[in-house]
Design an enzyme around this catalytic site. Structure first.
Site, PDB file in Angstrom:
ATOM      1  N   HIS A  38      44.027  40.048  39.262  1.00 14.37           N
ATOM      2  CA  HIS A  38      42.586  39.378  39.355  1.00 14.37           C
ATOM      3  C   HIS A  38      42.598  38.059  38.602  1.00 14.37           C
ATOM      4  O   HIS A  38      43.156  37.942  37.466  1.00 14.37           O
ATOM      5  CB  HIS A  38      41.637  40.313  38.630  1.00 14.37           C
TER       6      HIS A  38
ATOM      7  N   CYS B 140      42.071  35.536  42.568  1.00 14.19           N
ATOM      8  CA  CYS B 140      40.835  34.743  42.676  1.00 14.19           C
ATOM      9  C   CYS B 140      40.626  33.563  41.996  1.00 14.19           C
ATOM     10  O   CYS B 140      41.015  33.616  40.589  1.00 14.19           O
ATOM     11  CB  CYS B 140      39.692  35.856  42.603  1.00 14.19           C
TER      12      CYS B 140
END
Length: 327
Positions: A143, A199
């Site tokens: 992430h 991301c």
């Protein structure tokens, strides 16, 4: 040779020049000294044996894959990504397995669990003692995030972040600190590649230049991302290039829709490895173009409303279509 120690306050690893007696931590900003018992030199990860040839010096890599098991936002393909990347470094780019330090949340060795502390140690180890002709790789699959920046040194007014396994309690790893640890110390002749499948990862190394592409996916220009304050974000003479999964405002998808085997993987990692394996890895421009083509035509994330455009940032300008790619 530089010395790797722990901060007296938060125990963050810090790389210091020889002879340094006092320091300020980049994370908690506390002042410490090397004479303190809590600032004892860090002894892990172990220093790998040198792998050398007539051209390359030592090759070292840190590979991180985090699934965030039993947490909100659990992922599926990140450990597969880490293992595939390690295999490619060994068999295609001649990295010695002992020179690769891998952290995943399936490890049983407490030093190899991708906590914030362990990741910072691994990052510091990667650049510690590097010298001319060394080739370094930092790979992260997991992430990423972003948070408001109030100092005015970000073009979009956001800091980009990587999320360690324990980010819920220890917080994220911010782009400023990544730059301080693995970018600024690099001396002349050293080359670092960061490959980031997360991301909001477009400028997560805080490098001064972003390669802009036109609508056809071809190089257009270099966009200056140097801080408005004039603070340097470059190296101490070395070369850094980052290939990331998406633009700062975009998301990098974790999917099984790309591979024929339906094996979960990061779309960016899959596209990057496919570009290398399919002979499209001669230059940085050819790799980036191939990655964007693979994701836009085979995966089509835009069909579900999530556009993903892999990015390239660098510490310097260069011709992306003539500069040979090598690790």
């Amino acid at each position: 040779m530089s010395m790797l120690i722990c901060c007296n306050g938060c125990h963050t690893p810090i790389q210091l020049p020889p002879g340094t007696t006092a320091f300020r931590c980049i994370v908690c900003r506390s002042i410490g000294n090397t004479a303190s018992p809590s600032s004892a030199p860090i002894l892990y990860p172990p220093v790998p044996p040198t792998t050398s040839s007539n051209y390359h010096g030592q090759k070292k890599a840190v590979i991180i894959g985090i699934l965030y098991k039993n947490q909100k936002g659990e992922l599926r393909g990140c450990i597969n990504d880490a293992k595939t990347m390690k295999d490619m470094l060994i068999h295609r780019f001649n990295f010695n397995e002992s020179s690769i330090f891998m952290l995943t949340d399936e490890e049983t060795d407490p030093r190899k669990i991708p906590t914030k502390h362990n990741i910072l140690i691994a990052m510091s180890w990667l650049v510690n003692g590097c010298k001319s002709r060394d080739s370094l790789v930092f790979y992260f699959s997991g992430h990423g995030g972003r948070q408001p920046n109030n100092t005015g040194d970000e073009k979009d007014n956001y800091d980009e972040t990587l999320l360690p396994l324990d980010h819920g309690t220890q917080g994220p790893i911010v782009d400023n600190d990544i730059n301080d640890i693995v970018v600024k110390p690099l001396p002349t002749g050293v080359k670092l590649h960061a490959i980031i499948d997360a991301c909001h990862s477009g400028t997560v190394l805080d490098l001064p230049y972003l390669c802009k592409m036109d609508r056809s996916g071809r190089y257009s220009s270099w966009e200056d991302h140097s801080p408005k304050s004039g603070t340097g974000k470059g190296t101490s003479g070395g070369e850094v290039i980052s290939i990331s999964g998406c633009a700062d405002h975009q998301y990098s998808d974790d999917t099984n829709a790309l591979s024929k085997e339906k094996m979960p993987a990061g779309a960016m990692t899959y596209a990057f490895i496919q570009a290398i394996q399919n002979g499209q890895g001669a230059t940085y421009g050819s790799i980036l173009h191939a990655m964007r083509y693979t994701i836009s035509t085979r995966y089509k994330p835009g069909a579900v409303g999530r556009k993903q455009d892999p990015q390239l940032t660098s510490g310097h300008h260069f011709n992306v279509y003539t500069e040979p790619f090598s690790l």
